[in-house]
Design a protein around this motif. Sequence first.
Motif, short mmCIF file in Angstrom:
data_model
loop_
_atom_site.label_atom_id
_atom_site.label_comp_id
_atom_site.label_asym_id
_atom_site.label_seq_id
_atom_site.Cartn_x
_atom_site.Cartn_y
_atom_site.Cartn_z
N GLU A 168 -5.13 0.28 -10.05
CA GLU A 168 -5.32 -0.48 -8.91
C GLU A 168 -6.45 -1.48 -9.24
O GLU A 168 -5.33 -2.76 -9.20
CB GLU A 168 -6.19 0.00 -7.38
CG GLU A 168 -5.32 1.41 -6.70
CD GLU A 168 -6.42 2.11 -5.46
OE1 GLU A 168 -5.49 2.22 -4.56
OE2 GLU A 168 -7.57 1.97 -5.80
N ASP A 169 -6.32 -1.80 -10.66
CA ASP A 169 -7.48 -2.24 -11.52
C ASP A 169 -6.28 -3.14 -12.22
O ASP A 169 -6.39 -4.45 -11.81
CB ASP A 169 -8.45 -1.34 -12.33
CG ASP A 169 -9.85 -1.64 -11.62
OD1 ASP A 169 -10.09 -1.63 -11.32
OD2 ASP A 169 -10.26 -0.75 -12.45
N PRO B 48 -3.85 -5.56 -8.96
CA PRO B 48 -4.25 -5.49 -7.68
C PRO B 48 -3.71 -5.60 -6.64
O PRO B 48 -4.69 -5.43 -5.15
CB PRO B 48 -5.52 -6.42 -8.78
CG PRO B 48 -4.55 -6.81 -9.43
CD PRO B 48 -3.72 -6.22 -9.98
N LYS C 37 -7.68 11.07 -9.39
CA LYS C 37 -8.29 9.96 -8.59
C LYS C 37 -9.07 8.65 -9.46
O LYS C 37 -9.30 7.07 -8.91
CB LYS C 37 -9.91 10.22 -8.26
CG LYS C 37 -9.44 10.94 -6.61
CD LYS C 37 -10.68 11.68 -6.06
CE LYS C 37 -10.87 12.44 -4.52
NZ LYS C 37 -11.56 12.96 -4.23
N LYS C 38 -9.40 8.72 -10.48
CA LYS C 38 -9.96 7.74 -11.71
C LYS C 38 -8.73 7.44 -12.09
O LYS C 38 -8.62 5.94 -12.56
CB LYS C 38 -10.40 8.68 -12.74
CG LYS C 38 -12.09 9.32 -12.79
CD LYS C 38 -12.35 10.24 -14.40
CE LYS C 38 -14.07 10.62 -14.39
NZ LYS C 38 -14.66 11.07 -15.06
N ILE D 242 -6.45 6.68 -11.01
CA ILE D 242 -5.47 6.09 -9.45
C ILE D 242 -6.54 4.92 -9.33
O ILE D 242 -5.82 3.19 -9.03
CB ILE D 242 -5.63 6.83 -8.01
CG1 ILE D 242 -5.03 7.63 -7.90
CG2 ILE D 242 -5.41 5.44 -7.20
CD1 ILE D 242 -4.84 8.84 -7.03
N ALA D 243 -8.02 4.55 -9.58
CA ALA D 243 -8.58 3.46 -9.80
C ALA D 243 -8.33 2.31 -10.83
O ALA D 243 -8.21 1.18 -10.75
CB ALA D 243 -9.78 3.77 -9.93
N ASP D 244 -7.78 3.27 -11.96
CA ASP D 244 -7.17 2.47 -13.00
C ASP D 244 -5.72 1.55 -12.93
O ASP D 244 -5.57 0.89 -13.09
CB ASP D 244 -7.09 2.99 -14.49
CG ASP D 244 -7.49 3.53 -15.20
OD1 ASP D 244 -9.16 3.01 -14.88
OD2 ASP D 244 -8.65 5.18 -16.21
N ASP E 68 -2.64 -1.07 -2.94
CA ASP E 68 -3.69 -0.34 -2.48
C ASP E 68 -3.30 1.36 -2.31
O ASP E 68 -1.81 1.58 -2.24
CB ASP E 68 -4.05 -0.32 -1.62
CG ASP E 68 -4.80 -2.42 -1.23
OD1 ASP E 68 -6.04 -1.86 -2.43
OD2 ASP E 68 -4.44 -2.55 -0.60
N SER F 204 0.84 -1.33 -0.51
CA SER F 204 0.13 -0.15 0.05
C SER F 204 0.78 1.27 0.37
O SER F 204 2.20 1.19 0.43
CB SER F 204 -0.80 0.07 1.14
OG SER F 204 -0.22 -0.05 2.35
N ASN G 287 -3.85 5.45 -1.18
CA ASN G 287 -4.47 5.90 -0.53
C ASN G 287 -4.36 7.51 -0.95
O ASN G 287 -3.38 7.85 -1.19
CB ASN G 287 -3.74 6.19 0.73
CG ASN G 287 -4.69 7.22 1.87
OD1 ASN G 287 -5.81 6.74 2.04
ND2 ASN G 287 -3.80 7.26 2.78
N TYR G 288 -5.32 8.67 -1.55
CA TYR G 288 -5.28 9.21 -1.98
C TYR G 288 -5.89 10.43 -1.48
O TYR G 288 -6.15 10.62 -0.54
CB TYR G 288 -6.29 9.49 -3.26
CG TYR G 288 -5.98 11.02 -3.86
CD1 TYR G 288 -5.58 11.13 -4.76
CD2 TYR G 288 -6.80 11.78 -3.71
CE1 TYR G 288 -5.56 11.98 -5.66
CE2 TYR G 288 -6.72 12.72 -4.02
CZ TYR G 288 -6.12 13.33 -4.96
OH TYR G 288 -6.36 14.40 -5.54
#
Length: 431
Positions: free
Chosen positions: A66-67, A70, A59-60, A62-64, A73, A42, A75-76
């Motif tokens: 993490e996908d 996986p 944020k988008k 970062i989600a990409d 993680d 993390s 933390n933003y």
Amino acid sequence: MRRGISIAAAVCALALTATACGSDDDEGSNGKAKDAKDISGSLTYWDTSDATTEAPVYKKLIADFEDKYPKIDVNYENIEFASIEQKFKSAAKTGKGAPDVMRADVGLIPEYASLHYIAPLDGTLALKGGTEDFTEGPLNTTKYQGKTYGVPSVTDTLGILYNKKLFKKAGVEKAPTTWDEFIETSKTIKKKTGVEGTYLNPDSYFLLPFLYGEGTDLADTRTKKITINSPEAVKAVTTAKKVYDQASAKVDFANAYDNMQTSFKNGEVAMLIQGPWSVTDDLSGKAFKGDEGNLGFAPVPAGSTGKPQAPTGGHDLTVYQGSKNLDAAYLFTQFMTSSKSQQKIAAETATLPTRESAYTPEVTKDARIKGFHPIMKSARPRVALPQVGSLFTPLVQQYTKILQGDVSVKSGLDAAAKDFKKLLPGYTISS
């Protein structure tokens, strides 16, 4: 404000020497071959982008990330630009609470590197694929004493922003290319339209194009000389004073920036020396709202060197040297600064990419990016000194006195040079 490395940071630097320098793209921080998909852990990312207009894009991404990875993680945390410097220094100095990755102002890279707060990135996953795709100006901001301590994320510089309709009304066909033309253009616009030609920003950062135009800077790291009071600097500030006296609207020194912006976007001032960060605000004013094509872009005027030059600004991603998850931090930095990520960021925020490959037709269809992209070719980094941020404080104090007529150009710059000497041990003052 600028201090030497703390004992805790020094111990940390020694402990991390072997772990911060991988030798090829597929190596982890422990020097053993490691596939990116196997990296886990993390990490915390401190971001200074605008919380309303820009942060959602990050944020988008970062989600990409993490996908795609996986096992990692993120933390933003969105941190105010005005407070992040002190917050990071405090955390890095104590070794408690510092982020693994941080978006840092390019002017702070030398200081953070000198304090061993951020890790050298040469040979790590952060720079996988090399640096050839990065534009020269932003890439130069990442260097300190021959090593790379950041990866360019977004960039900016200063240029001329101007009101095309006011120019046309005054019979001015193009933006001025020299400071003498800048003054004469301002006078012509005032005479023909009644509108002020320009508004001089009295902040010392905006003095840099004048200095660069005379081939000088705040100091010379090669000769270890303070050059702010050199003959070239005196000529540069004399020119700035001339702009203030002959071409500028009246400056409210207590609230100069906001008044400058309001005047320009409402059509009360015809041109400014300004950066791309202001364009969204400019387009909200009555002079440009619904008429974006009325906003013109041009490089800053040139001084006697004949070269228009302005400082390279923007942000680099840096990795905390004390991170317990260096591999994840390097990989995240690589992902967030990739050409694909930069294209997404630029398309949704209108900030300038630092990779040439990110200037796609889709990205450059935005007039704000298209306007500043060629101007970036004339940008240059600020002098690479850990104390560079601190130098602006005594400079703006004397620059204000000079503009207001309280001291002469030479005496004001001599006083600034003496203050610089206190901040730059081992440096001599130009005679």
